[in-house]
Design an enzyme around this catalytic site. Structure first.
Site, mmCIF file in Angstrom:
data_model
loop_
_atom_site.group_PDB
_atom_site.id
_atom_site.type_symbol
_atom_site.label_atom_id
_atom_site.label_comp_id
_atom_site.label_asym_id
_atom_site.label_seq_id
_atom_site.Cartn_x
_atom_site.Cartn_y
_atom_site.Cartn_z
ATOM 1 N N SER A 9 162.574 0.374 82.210
ATOM 2 C CA SER A 9 161.180 -0.068 82.208
ATOM 3 C C SER A 9 160.269 1.146 82.129
ATOM 4 C CB SER A 9 160.877 -0.773 83.528
ATOM 5 O OG SER A 9 161.000 0.143 84.596
ATOM 6 N N LYS A 44 156.590 -4.130 89.222
ATOM 7 C CA LYS A 44 156.286 -2.791 89.711
ATOM 8 C C LYS A 44 154.781 -2.546 89.690
ATOM 9 C CE LYS A 44 158.180 1.721 88.640
ATOM 10 N NZ LYS A 44 158.879 2.348 87.524
ATOM 11 N N HIS A 89 174.120 0.779 85.171
ATOM 12 C CA HIS A 89 172.950 0.844 86.070
ATOM 13 C C HIS A 89 173.214 1.880 87.157
ATOM 14 C CE1 HIS A 89 169.537 -0.398 88.576
ATOM 15 N NE2 HIS A 89 169.116 -1.121 87.542
ATOM 16 N N GLY A 90 172.167 2.398 87.756
ATOM 17 C CA GLY A 90 172.312 3.278 88.928
ATOM 18 C C GLY A 90 172.776 2.451 90.120
ATOM 19 N N ASP A 92 171.675 2.424 92.963
ATOM 20 C CA ASP A 92 170.596 2.167 93.923
ATOM 21 C C ASP A 92 170.264 0.687 94.063
ATOM 22 O OD1 ASP A 92 169.784 2.603 91.199
ATOM 23 O OD2 ASP A 92 167.716 2.357 91.855
ATOM 24 N N GLN A 98 166.403 -5.379 94.341
ATOM 25 C CA GLN A 98 167.089 -5.640 93.064
ATOM 26 C C GLN A 98 168.496 -6.242 93.238
ATOM 27 O OE1 GLN A 98 166.425 -3.192 89.552
ATOM 28 N NE2 GLN A 98 165.769 -1.609 90.939
ATOM 29 N N ASP A 204 128.712 -18.199 105.713
ATOM 30 C CA ASP A 204 128.824 -17.994 104.259
ATOM 31 C C ASP A 204 127.588 -18.573 103.559
ATOM 32 O OD1 ASP A 204 129.784 -17.642 101.694
ATOM 33 O OD2 ASP A 204 131.173 -19.341 101.766
HETATM 34 C C1 SPV Z 1 134.986 -18.300 98.704
HETATM 35 O O1 SPV Z 1 136.172 -17.948 98.878
HETATM 36 O O2 SPV Z 1 134.049 -17.791 99.300
HETATM 37 C C2 SPV Z 1 134.685 -19.341 97.725
HETATM 38 C C3 SPV Z 1 135.689 -20.340 97.394
HETATM 39 O O3 SPV Z 1 133.566 -19.378 97.253
HETATM 40 S S1 SPV Z 1 135.357 -21.711 98.393
HETATM 41 O O4 SPV Z 1 135.348 -21.271 99.785
HETATM 42 O O5 SPV Z 1 136.420 -22.687 98.150
HETATM 43 O O6 SPV Z 1 134.073 -22.254 98.015
HETATM 44 MG MG MG Z 2 132.196 -18.115 98.148
#
Ligand code: SPV
Ligand code: MG
Length: 431
Positions: A9, A44, A89-90, A92, A98, A204
């Site tokens: 990778s 990763k 493969h290594g 590890d 893994q 909020d």
């Molecule tokens: C928040 O995470 O503040 C969001 C999503 O606005 S929700 O709470 O579902 O409105």
């Molecule tokens: Mg929000």
């Protein structure tokens, strides 16, 4: 001449790789399976060099005869089509994350008589420094900002978890888990208004100002490299939104999601129980246009969040708004619901996709939480946000520890539910 297969990778080559390739080539004709960008990003970190560049480098290493694409860390598909006699493969991978992949390789080889050869893995000490440098580069604003768009191109559906400070940022950055035979991790962080406010002991209601939100983002950015999506609430006044866009873009945030409400914003999960006013299509479209106009790079995404289902305005209103907001320049649509079943979200997604197969769709399945990421992918949803789960799990744990200490008048009993002191001291490394 035996056919030998090895998977790689890495975009940071060291002499351990060159040595292993020489050892593998000595066993027969060597084919290297190069992991796709998506597979590397999943297990990763996002590769510094893209798939084609990594193929070119590998194909020029002495001893490599063929280079093929390996779509996932699971070897099965390539082993069954190429049927190599030997996989190299290594040693590890005998332990650690893994192990499961190794067990499946052995099982697949046994179906046709192939053999696994493991060589001692030599870890170049300078690799840690190089990996650290790669992380520093990935954390640079100009690199991190575009990651969300890149991931959206790579994966049908990406998963995002909320982070509200440095510690939760680290959890989202570093947590990995086994889902079936796949190693999985989160693709990025959601800086939720609910969780950012709650962590600061505030409601909020768009009370936490942008300066304070930027501090939260900055704490997360200090310790992580994954893309960040900001919950931008209503985006503020039309005249203020362009300033928010410019600041976020400069910081290296990948996207802002703004919701089509105005006046005092309340959390959507209150629904119609709290007084909330939806913005008109015209005024919200003007805000989106102002944000797009302020943007300097093509990397940064402005995503419109539609509250019609939350505010019981009907499916057609939600669809009309989605169309209008995409026309105004929105780079994605978040459709929200507080129903306990996903039916109305499914209906929206189906109807939206009839006319718009491209624009990324975002969901926040807090209430309709039974839907798996595979089901979202099948419904052509591009971003799934787990919006509040770290703070919701931390709060009851902290509260019950506080209660336990009070009840017992000492802290011995609380030790059983706490991380050991030795572990917390070394949780955050000093370098
Ligand atoms: C928040 O995470 O503040 C969001 C999503 O606005 S929700 O709470 O579902 O409105
Ligand atoms: Mg929000």
């Amino acid at each position: 001449m035996k056919n030998v297969y090895m998977c790689m990778s890495t975009d940071i080559l060291h002499n351990g790789h060159i040595k292993m390739i020489a050892q593998a080539a000595a066993l027969g004709e060597l084919t290297i399976g190069v992991l796709t960008d998506e597979a590397v990003a999943k297990y990763k970190r996002y590769p510094l060099l893209c798939f084609d560049e990594r193929c070119q480098i590998v194909s020029n290493i002495k001893g490599v005869v063929n280079v093929v694409r390996q779509e996932s860390v699971d070897y099965e598909e390539n082993l069954l089509s190429l049927k190599p006699d030997i996989v190299v493969h290594g040693d590890d991978w005998r332990e650690g994350p893994q192990q499961g992949i190794r067990a499946k390789v052995i099982q697949t080889l046994s179906t046709y008589g192939g053999e696994l050869v493991e060589f001692p893995y030599t870890r170049d000490v300078s690799l840690d420094t190089l990996e650290e440098n790669a992380r520093h580069i990935a954390a640079m604003p100009e690199v991190r900002r575009g990651r969300l768009k890149q991931l959206l191109r790579l994966k049908p559906t990406i998963s995002i978890l909320e982070a509200h400070n440095g510690l939760t940022g680290l959890i989202v950055e570093k947590t990995t888990a086994q889902r079936g035979d796949r190693l999985v991790q989160f693709d990025g962080m959601w800086v939720s208004s609910l969780c950012d406010s709650t962590a600061k002991g505030k409601p909020d209601i768009e009370l936490i100002d942008n300066t304070s939100r930027f501090q939260t983002i900055s704490q997360i950015m200090e310790v992580s490299t994954k893309p960040i999506i900001l919950d931008g609430d209503t985006g503020g006044l039309l005249e203020h939104f362009p300033f928010l866009v410019k600041s976020l873009e400069r910081m290296g945030v990948s996207a802002v999601i703004i919701e089509d409400k105005e006046g005092l914003k309340r959390n959507s999960l209150f629904g119609t129980a709290a007084k909330q006013t939806q913005a008109s299509i015209e005024s919200f479209s003007a805000k989106i246009r102002a944000g797009c106009h302020a943007r300097t790079t093509a990397d940064f995404m402005i995503i419109a969040r539609i509250e019609s289902l939350i505010l019981e305005q009907g499916m057609q209103d939600a669809l009309d708004r989605a169309r209008a907001f995409v026309d105004a320049g929105a780079n994605g649509i978040m459709i929200h619901s507080r129903k306990k079943t996903p039916d109305e979200i499914f209906e929206f997604c189906e109807k939206f996709r009839l006319t718009d197969p491209q624009t990324p769709l975002v969901v926040v399945p807090t209430t309709f939480n039974m839907v798996t990421e595979e089901e979202w992918a099948a419904r052509k949803v591009n971003i799934v946000i787990y919006a509040n789960h770290l703070i919701r799990s931390a709060f009851p744990a902290m509260q019950s520890t506080a209660r336990l200490i009070l009840e017992k008048g000492r802290c011995m009993e609380a030790d059983d539910v706490c991380m050991p002191i030795k572990q917390i001291l070394t949780l955050i490394p000093e370098e």
